[in-house]
Design a protein around this motif. Sequence first.
Motif, mmCIF file in Angstrom:
data_model
loop_
_atom_site.group_PDB
_atom_site.id
_atom_site.type_symbol
_atom_site.label_atom_id
_atom_site.label_comp_id
_atom_site.label_asym_id
_atom_site.label_seq_id
_atom_site.Cartn_x
_atom_site.Cartn_y
_atom_site.Cartn_z
ATOM 1 N N GLY A 47 0.797 -1.214 0.000
ATOM 2 C CA GLY A 47 0.000 0.000 0.000
ATOM 3 C C GLY A 47 0.834 1.271 0.000
ATOM 4 O O GLY A 47 2.047 1.271 0.214
ATOM 5 N N ALA A 48 0.140 2.361 -0.271
ATOM 6 C CA ALA A 48 0.682 3.713 -0.179
ATOM 7 C C ALA A 48 -0.483 4.586 0.253
ATOM 8 O O ALA A 48 -1.452 4.727 -0.489
ATOM 9 C CB ALA A 48 1.255 4.165 -1.517
ATOM 10 N N PHE A 49 -0.394 5.155 1.447
ATOM 11 C CA PHE A 49 -1.573 5.751 2.069
ATOM 12 C C PHE A 49 -1.546 7.266 2.102
ATOM 13 O O PHE A 49 -2.513 7.891 2.552
ATOM 14 C CB PHE A 49 -1.741 5.177 3.476
ATOM 15 N N THR A 50 -0.466 7.875 1.623
ATOM 16 C CA THR A 50 -0.404 9.338 1.583
ATOM 17 C C THR A 50 -0.255 9.860 0.155
ATOM 18 O O THR A 50 -0.146 11.061 -0.056
ATOM 19 C CB THR A 50 0.769 9.859 2.435
ATOM 20 N N GLY B 285 3.281 0.710 4.640
ATOM 21 C CA GLY B 285 3.181 1.203 3.272
ATOM 22 C C GLY B 285 4.439 1.917 2.802
ATOM 23 O O GLY B 285 5.412 2.087 3.551
ATOM 24 N N LEU B 286 4.421 2.355 1.555
ATOM 25 C CA LEU B 286 5.592 2.953 0.932
ATOM 26 C C LEU B 286 6.043 4.230 1.629
ATOM 27 O O LEU B 286 7.245 4.520 1.669
ATOM 28 C CB LEU B 286 5.308 3.245 -0.534
ATOM 29 N N HIS C 190 11.949 -2.643 1.915
ATOM 30 C CA HIS C 190 10.537 -2.602 2.301
ATOM 31 C C HIS C 190 10.177 -3.739 3.264
ATOM 32 O O HIS C 190 9.564 -3.517 4.320
ATOM 33 C CB HIS C 190 9.646 -2.726 1.058
ATOM 34 N N ASP C 191 10.545 -4.962 2.897
ATOM 35 C CA ASP C 191 10.116 -6.129 3.672
ATOM 36 C C ASP C 191 10.812 -6.234 5.028
ATOM 37 O O ASP C 191 10.162 -6.557 6.032
ATOM 38 C CB ASP C 191 10.319 -7.396 2.841
ATOM 39 N N ILE D 297 -1.903 1.186 10.374
ATOM 40 C CA ILE D 297 -0.804 1.389 9.443
ATOM 41 C C ILE D 297 0.337 2.103 10.158
ATOM 42 O O ILE D 297 0.137 2.787 11.169
ATOM 43 C CB ILE D 297 -1.237 2.187 8.195
ATOM 44 N N VAL D 298 1.545 1.933 9.619
ATOM 45 C CA VAL D 298 2.717 2.623 10.158
ATOM 46 C C VAL D 298 2.684 4.069 9.681
ATOM 47 O O VAL D 298 2.531 4.344 8.491
ATOM 48 C CB VAL D 298 4.012 1.938 9.696
#
Length: 301
Positions: free
Chosen positions: A148-151, A180-181, A226-227, A271-272
Amino acid sequence: MRAAHRVILDTDIGTDVDDAMALSQLFGLAEVDLVGITTVYGDTLLRARLARRLARLAGREVPVHAGRRDPLSGREVWWAGHEGALYEDLERESIEPTDAVAFLVERVVANPGEIDVVAIGPLTNVAEAIAADPRFAGAVRHLWVMGGAFTTDEPEHNFRSDTHAAEVVFASGIPMTVTGLEATRQVEIRRDELARIGAAGELGAMLVAEIEQWWRFWNEEWNVPHDPVTVLTMVEPGLFEFSPTGRIEVELNGDDAGRSRFVTGDGSACIVTGLDGPTVAARVVDAIERAGIAAAVEAAP
């Protein structure tokens, strides 16, 4: 003393090097008992053999199960072409005969509330496990997702690769934390970190080769882990900031497929939202270094 987290890693290892880094990191974490590895997306047999080879380099015996090759969404699998290129005789690596979805269901349902699932690839295996047994979702201790990418409006690869699987997982009610990213891109691996990783025995040397292969693929001299960042949210949550609980929505089709948004309120996900990039990078390298050095010491005559 029993490890704080009994973990199944669900991974599309072999393309982006961050999966191999996350697996190696798990081997270096005393807080983790890695009870199994499942592979997803594309040539999952090749991915399983890669995971088995890295486990051997780490001196570990972990069951590895090949999972679903094709996304539920029907989207074409993206394949970089370098998967497995650095390894000789991969066909000799043995994996478990049970497929990944059956293994996930059997192990999680038999140990309700005890197994953390770390999902760092498309969510096809996890969605299939939810559909295969109505007890599965309620038996998962916690699901840790990279995606995901939430912003921004950017479609992230894991969600975009199987939007239908993501929809199933996010509607399941499993308690989950999603990285997310906007969080992972605050962390970078550069040349300085490679010296430490490369000094960590055969495992470290192979990871450096994988990292440099990924750099060549993108014509870059750095990468985003990322992981491994996602793994660290599980074992060192104090290094991160998290949202309140809410729900995740993913666009299923069209040009916007894979775009995600987080809505605070009803839901089982968080989410982080923040982290200390240099500290997180150092912790990731620390764990990989421990894993490689421990394997080298064990293998020494």
